[in-house]
Design an enzyme around this catalytic site. Structure first.
Site, PDB file in Angstrom:
ATOM      1  N   HIS A   1      90.917  33.438 103.315  1.00  0.00           N
ATOM      2  CA  HIS A   1      91.528  34.507 103.766  1.00  0.00           C
ATOM      3  C   HIS A   1      93.324  33.279 103.757  1.00  0.00           C
ATOM      4  CE1 HIS A   1      90.600  37.972 105.312  1.00  0.00           C
ATOM      5  NE2 HIS A   1      89.887  37.543 104.841  1.00  0.00           N
TER       6      HIS A   1
ATOM      7  N   ASP B   1      96.219  40.451 100.033  1.00  0.00           N
ATOM      8  CA  ASP B   1      95.497  41.435 101.312  1.00  0.00           C
ATOM      9  C   ASP B   1      95.834  42.998 101.028  1.00  0.00           C
ATOM     10  OD1 ASP B   1      92.752  40.716 103.276  1.00  0.00           O
ATOM     11  OD2 ASP B   1      93.597  42.688 103.511  1.00  0.00           O
ATOM     12  N   ILE B   2      94.993  44.015 101.039  1.00  0.00           N
ATOM     13  CA  ILE B   2      95.283  45.452 100.966  1.00  0.00           C
ATOM     14  C   ILE B   2      95.820  45.703 102.613  1.00  0.00           C
ATOM     15  CG2 ILE B   2      93.011  46.822 101.697  1.00  0.00           C
ATOM     16  CD1 ILE B   2      93.769  48.388  99.060  1.00  0.00           C
TER      17      ILE B   2
ATOM     18  N   VAL C   1      84.190  42.023 104.438  1.00  0.00           N
ATOM     19  CA  VAL C   1      83.033  42.368 102.727  1.00  0.00           C
ATOM     20  C   VAL C   1      82.425  40.984 102.673  1.00  0.00           C
ATOM     21  CG1 VAL C   1      84.079  42.284 100.627  1.00  0.00           C
ATOM     22  CG2 VAL C   1      85.171  43.597 101.999  1.00  0.00           C
TER      23      VAL C   1
ATOM     24  N   HIS D   1      84.979  34.931 100.297  1.00  0.00           N
ATOM     25  CA  HIS D   1      86.513  35.029 100.127  1.00  0.00           C
ATOM     26  C   HIS D   1      87.074  34.114 101.449  1.00  0.00           C
ATOM     27  CE1 HIS D   1      85.819  38.967 102.552  1.00  0.00           C
ATOM     28  NE2 HIS D   1      86.619  38.224 104.009  1.00  0.00           N
TER      29      HIS D   1
ATOM     30  N   ASN E   1      85.975  34.424 106.660  1.00  0.00           N
ATOM     31  CA  ASN E   1      85.048  34.953 108.035  1.00  0.00           C
ATOM     32  C   ASN E   1      83.662  35.433 107.510  1.00  0.00           C
ATOM     33  OD1 ASN E   1      87.465  35.277 109.658  1.00  0.00           O
ATOM     34  ND2 ASN E   1      88.342  37.481 108.390  1.00  0.00           N
TER      35      ASN E   1
HETATM   36  P1  AMP Z   1      86.911  39.783 106.339  1.00  0.00           P
HETATM   37  O1  AMP Z   1      87.139  40.502 107.059  1.00  0.00           O
HETATM   38  O2  AMP Z   1      86.766  38.850 106.225  1.00  0.00           O
HETATM   39  O3  AMP Z   1      85.454  40.363 105.563  1.00  0.00           O
HETATM   40  O4  AMP Z   1      88.446  40.349 104.980  1.00  0.00           O
HETATM   41  C1  AMP Z   1      88.295  41.503 104.559  1.00  0.00           C
HETATM   42  C2  AMP Z   1      89.123  41.908 104.034  1.00  0.00           C
HETATM   43  O5  AMP Z   1      89.521  42.944 101.900  1.00  0.00           O
HETATM   44  C3  AMP Z   1      90.420  42.313 104.600  1.00  0.00           C
HETATM   45  O6  AMP Z   1      91.925  42.085 105.138  1.00  0.00           O
HETATM   46  C4  AMP Z   1      90.885  43.587 104.252  1.00  0.00           C
HETATM   47  O7  AMP Z   1      92.104  44.250 105.008  1.00  0.00           O
HETATM   48  C5  AMP Z   1      90.453  43.054 102.425  1.00  0.00           C
HETATM   49  N1  AMP Z   1      90.298  44.400 101.777  1.00  0.00           N
HETATM   50  C6  AMP Z   1      89.439  44.972 101.518  1.00  0.00           C
HETATM   51  N2  AMP Z   1      89.220  45.748 100.343  1.00  0.00           N
HETATM   52  C7  AMP Z   1      90.596  45.275  99.777  1.00  0.00           C
HETATM   53  C8  AMP Z   1      91.309  46.010  98.405  1.00  0.00           C
HETATM   54  N3  AMP Z   1      90.673  46.925  97.959  1.00  0.00           N
HETATM   55  N4  AMP Z   1      92.201  45.202  98.021  1.00  0.00           N
HETATM   56  C9  AMP Z   1      92.771  44.388  98.578  1.00  0.00           C
HETATM   57  N5  AMP Z   1      92.255  43.903 100.055  1.00  0.00           N
HETATM   58  C10 AMP Z   1      91.082  44.442 100.604  1.00  0.00           C
END
Ligand code: AMP
Ligand code: ZN
Length: 114
Positions: free
Chosen positions: A103, A31-32, A97, A101, A88
């Site tokens: 976590h 995760d970024i 996103v 996915h 989530n």
């Molecule tokens: P969610 O709130 O469950 O949709 O989590 C989306 C996650 O994606 C967040 O923890 C972000 O930090 C992560 N994220 C978004 N863009 C990227 C990316 N390009 N590379 C890695 N993680 C990302």
């Protein structure tokens, strides 16, 4: 593949990511914005917008994600003490996103969430 989906772009290598696991069906990357010492996102390569869009056809795929989580946790050294696997879902679940996915969080004792 959804045109504007950031995770589809990572799958297609159009965007960079620190990949920790990949097979025909699944990708996992760091995760970024990590919220724990280990914070990995595990995603299906199939574009499924959110958990409510999972169908009977995806049962094997979801099982494979679970097995990948176990394997990644072992490889990253968080299996013995334990970890958390979180999805989530949509607005109230805090989804940002819209590509399914999970976590994978670990590396320290995580706080209990409400
Ligand atoms: P969610 O709130 O469950 O949709 O989590 C989306 C996650 O994606 C967040 O923890 C972000 O930090 C992560 N994220 C978004 N863009 C990227 C990316 N390009 N590379 C890695 N993680 C990302
Ligand atoms: Zn996508």
């Amino acid at each position: 593949m959804a045109e504007e989906c950031v995770f589809c772009k990572i799958i297609n290598k159009e965007l960079p990511a620190a990949i920790v696991y990949e097979d025909d069906d699944i990708l996992a990357f760091k995760d970024i914005k990590p919220i724990a010492p280990v914070h990995i996102l595990i995603i299906p390569k199939k574009h499924i917008p959110d958990m409510t869009a999972v169908t009977e056809n995806d049962v094997d795929l979801i099982g494979k994600i679970h097995l990948a989580a176990i394997k990644i946790a072992e490889e990253l050294g968080i299996s013995e003490k334990g970890f958390r696997l979180v999805n989530n879902c949509k607005q109230h679940g805090g989804q940002v996103v819209y590509h399914l996915h999970y976590h994978l969080l670990g590396g320290e004792a995580l706080s209990i969430f409400a």
